[in-house]
Design a protein around this motif. Sequence first.
Motif: not given
Length: 242
Positions: A3-4, A28, A83, A131
Amino acid sequence: MNTRVAIVTGGSRGIGRAIAERLAADGQAVAVVYATNRAEADDTVRTITDKGGAAIAVQADVADEAAVTALFDTVEAEFGGVDVVVNSAGLMILGNVADFDLADLDRLHRTNIRGTFVVDQQAARRVRGGGAIVNLSTSVTRLALPTYAAYAASKGAVDAISMILARELRGRDITVNAVAPGPTATALFLDGKDQETVDRMARANPMERLGMPDDIAEVVSFLAGPGRWVNGQTLYANGGVV
């Protein structure tokens, strides 16, 4: 974790809250950063988690380097990395140059310039490859509206920081951009304005309405996700006002 993970400063209200909720809806995990109002931050987190998202609230003075370092430490410990960083925390104080209180000028610059710089400094050190860093600017830097000189000057610095940092991160696969909203229906914008002024500013763009926080969040979502080929830019999200 795949997961970001996003940090959103000023994430408890207004545009920042809309951004936090949108990034969470995008999948996110989000750190909602607030200065003083824990209740609003907790409410934002609750809204996200009630919809199945992941979020935490973290208090930090964005202009305090120790607090911002601790913020990134907390997020990395909770979610495994960072990120996306969105600098939405900001002050807007209006007044003519001739009469402007220099103490207010210092307050503006501490949050809008130093705060952006301090958060971006940690982001530059710690955001993972792939990112994005997104700083909130303003369309007033081009509109040149009376009483906005101090605020516009602080956001002009944000534009410069964003453009230069993008180039300093060459080879890291990290994008850096600024988003410059026009008049947007938030408490920050509406405070102290009569209805005639609000209506006039709403008609200034071809869409003939004020922006909404979700309009800005949509642009940030693009830059924080699929918009990998946009870098070192200021995007004017203002309905076409010139």
